[in-house]
Design a protein around this motif. Sequence first.
Motif, PDB file in Angstrom:
ATOM      1  N   GLU A  66      17.462 105.592  66.828  1.00  0.00           N
ATOM      2  CA  GLU A  66      18.346 105.961  67.935  1.00  0.00           C
ATOM      3  C   GLU A  66      17.696 105.616  69.281  1.00  0.00           C
ATOM      4  O   GLU A  66      18.367 105.140  70.206  1.00  0.00           O
TER       5      GLU A  66
ATOM      6  N   LEU B 196      25.972 106.021  72.584  1.00  0.00           N
ATOM      7  CA  LEU B 196      25.324 106.376  71.318  1.00  0.00           C
ATOM      8  C   LEU B 196      25.937 107.608  70.668  1.00  0.00           C
ATOM      9  O   LEU B 196      25.690 107.862  69.486  1.00  0.00           O
TER      10      LEU B 196
ATOM     11  N   ARG C 129      25.845 108.482  66.814  1.00  0.00           N
ATOM     12  CA  ARG C 129      25.081 109.629  66.329  1.00  0.00           C
ATOM     13  C   ARG C 129      25.953 110.548  65.475  1.00  0.00           C
ATOM     14  O   ARG C 129      25.502 111.049  64.436  1.00  0.00           O
TER      15      ARG C 129
END
Length: 356
Positions: free
Chosen positions: A5, A146, A150
């Motif tokens: 990430e 993101l 996620r």
Amino acid sequence: MHHHEKLAFLKFFLVYFVSIALLILAAGYFYFQQIQNHLLKEEEFSLIEYARHIKMGRPLDKYSREYHYTFKNIPKYIDIKNFSIGETEFSKLLPIHLHGKYLQVFKSKKSFNEKRFSLQQKIIAIQILLLLVFAYISYILAKNALQPLRESILTLDKFAKDLIHDLNTPVTSMQLNMKLIEKIPQLHNTKALIRLKKSINNISELHENLTILLQEETFQIHSQNICPLIQEVVEIQKTLYPDITFQIKCTAFKAKINKHAMKQILQNILSNACKYNKKDGKDGYVKIYHKNNALYIEDNGKGIKEPEKIFERSYSDENSSGLGLDIVKRLAYAMDIKIVVQKNEPAGTRFVLTLP
């Protein structure tokens, strides 16, 4: 935020921010050039105005500090657009109706340099401010971009964890029933039983690998001594492969690792070193030692034909799912461990793990 990430966030942030930064810097540069050219034009016009005052015989008191002039006899034609920029002053030649002479006027660059410096300071200050603003905007955009990724990863992780948890009971049941079946004399060493045992072992190893891979604490790193972990894994392998000789030279080898993930890496590598060692384990060995910050695991088995492909998911044989070393690579990547696979002359394989 996990390693992958962080990497995705950094890539998005850098691509967006660097693109905007280049545009800001380019715009600032061209704006500076445009204003500088405008200032130069002003300086040229001021010289023309000064020359006009000389020709008309007007007072030159207000020009006395920065300006001066002279007359020149120049036989050749001079372009009326001439404008010279020297190191300390500007100059311009203008024709006058006085015996073919030219009037050459000069002006100091001091005021121009001050204006240009002030302009540079303002542009740099504005650019820094804009870069800070867009750095913050890039951070927010990268973080928001993101978020769906996620959420998808969390959903998949939850599904995988639930699936692995649900598989725990049937895997344990198969292992227990396998032990009961092995006690039946009529089934000893039958091909069907051997195939079944191998399949159950493969499912068990896969279950264990996926359990470790999906644990959140896998990515929590601490400084630990690896030697006790090596000894623990070797003791397990000794019971499974009693004919293989294990040579361990490890006393105090500290590195930043995750205990469970490192144990699984060792388990998978040592399991392969034993599984693909010499037939029946006779004269087979596995050596484990360390130099500096690298851990070496060697065997004298049948070796690997293509070491560069060993971590690919599709690289496996009929006795393996191919996931073991793929998971080794993933766990190592999460802990910033570099793995190199070499041929161990005259036979066998050498794994070199460089730890942080």
